[in-house]
Write an enzyme that holds these catalytic residues in place. Structure first.
Site, mmCIF file in Angstrom:
data_model
loop_
_atom_site.group_PDB
_atom_site.id
_atom_site.type_symbol
_atom_site.label_atom_id
_atom_site.label_comp_id
_atom_site.label_asym_id
_atom_site.label_seq_id
_atom_site.Cartn_x
_atom_site.Cartn_y
_atom_site.Cartn_z
ATOM 1 C CD1 TRP A 287 -6.099 21.455 8.834
ATOM 2 C CD2 TRP A 287 -6.556 19.275 8.982
ATOM 3 N NE1 TRP A 287 -7.107 21.182 7.948
ATOM 4 C CE2 TRP A 287 -7.421 19.855 8.016
ATOM 5 C CE3 TRP A 287 -6.672 17.911 9.239
ATOM 6 C CZ2 TRP A 287 -8.375 19.127 7.319
ATOM 7 C CZ3 TRP A 287 -7.632 17.184 8.539
ATOM 8 C CH2 TRP A 287 -8.471 17.780 7.592
ATOM 9 C CG HIS B 89 -1.851 -1.132 1.332
ATOM 10 N ND1 HIS B 89 -2.337 -1.789 0.235
ATOM 11 C CD2 HIS B 89 -2.394 -1.754 2.410
ATOM 12 C CE1 HIS B 89 -3.130 -2.775 0.635
ATOM 13 N NE2 HIS B 89 -3.182 -2.771 1.947
#
Ligand SMILES: NC(=O)C1=CN([C@@H]2O[C@H](COP(=O)(O)OP(=O)(O)OC[C@H]3O[C@@H](n4cnc5c(N)ncnc54)[C@H](OP(=O)(O)O)[C@@H]3O)[C@@H](O)[C@H]2O)C=CC1
Ligand SMILES: O=C1O[C@H](COP(=O)(O)O)[C@@H](O)[C@H](O)[C@H]1O
Length: 516
Positions: free
Chosen positions: A511, A275
Site C-alpha cells: 500500500w 500503548h
C-alpha cells in the site's frame, strides 16, 4: 462551507451529546488555573508537555487571564533559563506562524527550584501558586491546580506526598487538584500495585490521570467510532470472520540517549504492556452502555481480564546489534528492544483469534498500525486466496489512514481479479486540518475532567497481570532476545511466529499512501 474545505474550530463547542464528559461532580472548567510541570528540566517536559501547552494556548484553550504555568525541578535555573530551554521546541512547528503568541506564552511560565522530597521547595511552589491565584482574584479554594509529573516514577510517591502536604487547594470551594502521572507505572504487578496504593492513599481515583499518550492519538480515538457507528463492521467483528489481528509499533531509531532508562524496562514495559495493550482493548472490547468514561473503562477491563496466560512459544524477543554499545547499557544486558507476543482472548467473540502485538526499536521503518486480517472466502470461485485476504488497516502514524484491502476485478477486458484498496488517507481527505498532538488532547481532557482516555487503576492492574510472568522470566534470564540487525524487520523468528499464528502475507502488494 465550500466543498472540500474544513474549518478548524476555536474552543470547540460542537460536540456530539453522546460524548458526554464525566464531570458529574460539578468541578469547574473555567476560572483560575495553575498548571505545574514537575520535572520541568527534563526530556518529556521540553519535547511534549510544554509544546502541548503552547498549542492549547494558541488555540484558545488556555486563557491568558486564567492560566499560569509553573515549572518545578531540582536544577537551579531562572525563569528565563527554562523559557530558553523550551523555546526551540515550541518554535519548531511554525504552521501557526505567530511568534507574538510564543512570547506571551513564555511570559506565563515561572520556574521554581526545589527537591522532590522536602517541604521547603513545595511550600515555595505553593506560595507562588497562591500569589498567582490571588492576582486573579480567585477565592481561596475555588481555583484549579493541575500537577503534571514529568518525572521518573521512582519519585512519584514523595512528590505526591509533598503535593498533598503543601500544595492542595486550601478549602473545598469548588476548585480541584489533579495529578497526571506518566508511564511506566511500576515494573510489574507488585510494584505497580504498591505505587497505586501509595498514591491512592493520598488522592482519590477521579483526581489521578494515568496518561498513556497512545490513547490521545487521532486514529486510536477513532476506534470506538469506527467500530460502533458503522453498521458495516458490527456483524464482521468477531471470530467467525476475523482470522488474526496485528497491532504493530516500529521505530527506525534505537534508544538514542535513553539507553539507561530503557535497559531497566525493555520494549514490553515501554510499549507493549501500555500503548499496544490499550489499543488492543479498543479493538476487542464490547460496546459500552454509553460513552461515559466509566462504561468504556469497564469494558476495557473485561477484555484484559479475559486474556489467557501468554505461552513461551508465542513470544519472540530481539535485541538489536549495537544496543549494548551505549555506555549506559550493561555489557551483558538481556533487555529486549524487540518483541512479538501473541495474546489470546478467552471470550465468545474472540476465542481462537490471535492478537499479535509487535514492537521494536531500530527497525527498517517508523510505523504504528492495527491490521485486522479476515478469513478466506468460503467456496472461493475467484481464487481470491491467491490474491490475498481482506484486511482492514488503521495506520496510526505516520500519515494517518484507514484502508481496506479488497479483491476487485482488474479493470479491462479480461475477467481477472486483483487486490486493491478503499482508502481514507487523512492528508488527502482532511486537507488543511491540523491533527492535534496526543499530549495536547490529553492535557485538555485533564483540565476538563474527562478520564475516558486515561487508564483506571483496575485496568492497569489487569494489564500487569498479563505481562508480569513473562517479564519475570526475561528479568531472570530464562528467556533470551535474539540478535537482529539494526534497520531490519527484526528477528526472522518473529515472521515465522506470525505465519504459525495464521497471518497470510500478500506477496507483491504494497500500500502506497496517496500523495496530493
Ligand atoms: N521522554 C519521553 O519521550 C517520554 C517519557 N515518558 C515518561 O515521562 C517521565 C519523564 O520522562 P523524561 O522527561 O524522559 O525523564 P528525565 O530523565 O528527563 O527526567 C525528568 C526530570 O526528572 C528529574 N530526575 C531525573 N532523574 C531523577 C531521579 N533519579 N530522581 C529524581 N529526579 C530525577 C530531573 O530533573 P532535576 O534533576 O532538575 O530535578 C529531570 O530533568 C518518565 O516517567 C518517562 O518514562 C513517557 C513517554 C515518553
Ligand atoms: O512512550 C514511548 O513512546 C515513544 C513513541 O511515541 P510515538 O508517539 O512517537 O509513537 C517511544 O519512542 C518511547 O520509547 C516510549 O517511551
Amino acid at each position: 462551507m465550500s466543498t472540500g474545505e474544513w474549518l478548524l474550530e476555536k474552543r470547540s463547542s460542537l460536540r456530539n451529546d453522546s460524548f458526554a464528559r464525566d464531570n458529574e461532580n460539578g468541578a469547574p472548567e473555567t476560572g483560575c488555573l495553575s498548571i505545574i510541570v514537575l520535572g520541568a528540566s527534563g526530556d518529556l517536559a521540553k519535547k511534549k508537555t510544554f509544546p502541548a501547552l503552547f498549542n492549547l494556548y494558541r488555540q484558545g484553550f488556555l486563557l491568558e487571564h486564567e492560566v499560569h504555568i509553573f515549572g518545578y525541578a531540582r536544577t537551579k535555573i531562572s525563569d528565563d533559563d527554562l523559557r530558553n530551554r523550551i523555546r526551540g521546541y515550541l518554535e519548531k512547528d511554525d504552521s501557526y506562524g505567530i511568534s507574538e503568541d510564543l512570547l506571551k506564552f513564555l511570559q506565563l511560565i515561572k520556574y521554581v527550584s526545589g527537591s522532590y522530597d522536602s517541604e521547603e521547595g513545595f511550600r515555595l511552589l505553593d506560595k507562588e501558586i497562591s500569589e498567582h491565584e490571588l492576582s486573579k482574584n480567585s477565592i481561596e479554594g475555588s481555583s484549579r491546580r493541575l500537577f503534571y509529573l514529568a518525572l521518573p516514577p521512582s519519585v512519584y510517591p514523595p512528590v505526591c506526598r509533598m503535593i498533598k502536604q503543601c500544595c492542595m487547594n486550601k478549602s473545598d470551594l469548588g476548585g480541584w487538584t489533579r495529578i497526571v502521572v506518566e508511564k511506566p507505572f511500576g515494573k510489574d504487578l507488585e510494584s505497580s500495585e504498591t505505587l497505586s496504593s501509595q498514591i491512592g492513599e493520598l488522592f482519590e481515583e477521579p483526581q489521578i490521570y494515568r496518561i498513556d499518550h497512545y490513547l490521545g492519538k487521532e486514529l486510536v480515538q477513532n476506534m470506538l467510532v469506527l467500530r460502533f457507528a458503522n453498521r458495516l463492521f458490527l456483524p464482521l467483528w468477531n471470530r467467525d470472520n476475523i482470522d488474526n489481528v496485528q497491532i504493530v509499533f516500529r521505530e527506525d531509531f534505537g534508544t538514542e540517549g535513553r539507553g539507561g532508562y530503557f535497559d531497566e524496562y525493555g520494549i514490553i514495559r515501554d510499549i507493549i504492556q501500555n500503548h499496544l495493550l490499550q489499543v488492543l482493548c479498543l479493538v476487542a472490547m464490547e460496546k459500552p452502555i454509553l460513552l461515559k468514561p466509566e462504561h468504556i473503562r469497564d469494558e476495557k477491563v473485561k477484555v484484559l481480564q479475559s486474556v489467557l496466560p501468554i505461552k513461551d512459544e508465542e513470544v519472540v524477543l530481539g535485541q538489536y546489534d549495537g544496543y549494548r554499545d551505549d555506555p549506559t547499557v550493561p555489557d551483558r544486558s538481556n533487555t529486549p528492544t524487540f518483541a512479538t507476543v501473541i495474546l489470546r482472548i478467552h471470550n465468545e467473540r474472540w476465542e481462537g483469534v490471535p492478537f499479535i502485538l509487535k514492537a521494536g526499536k531500530a527497525l527498517n521503518s517508523r510505523k504504528a498500525e492495527i491490521r485486522v486480517q479476515f478469513k478466506d472466502v468460503p467456496g472461493d470461485i475467484f481464487k481470491c486466496k491467491k490474491q490475498g485476504r481482506n484486511e482492514f488497516v488503521i495506520r496510526l502514524q505516520p500519515s494517518e489512514a484507514i484502508y481496506m484491502k479488497l479483491t476487485v476485478k482488474q479493470p479491462g477486458l479480461e475477467m481477472s481479479t486483483v487486490q486493491s484498496e478503499l482508502d481514507l488517507s487523512y492528508g488527502q481527505r482532511y486537507q488543511g486540518v491540523a491533527i492535534p498532538e496526543a499530549y495536547e488532547r490529553l492535557i485538555l481532557d485533564t483540565i476538563r475532567g474527562d478520564q475516558q482516555h486515561f487508564v483506571r487503576r483496575d485496568e492497569l492492574k489487569a494489564a500487569w497481570e498479563i505481562f508480569t510472568p513473562v517479564l519475570h522470566r526475561i528479568d531472570n534470564g530464562e528467556m533470551k532476545p535474539i540478535l537482529y540487525k539494526p534497520g531490519s524487520r527484526g528477528p526472522a523468528e518473529a515472521d515465522q511466529l506470525l505465519e504459525r499464528a495464521g497471518y497470510v502475507q500478500t506477496h507483491g502488494y504494497i500500500w502506497i499512501p496517496p500523495t496530493l
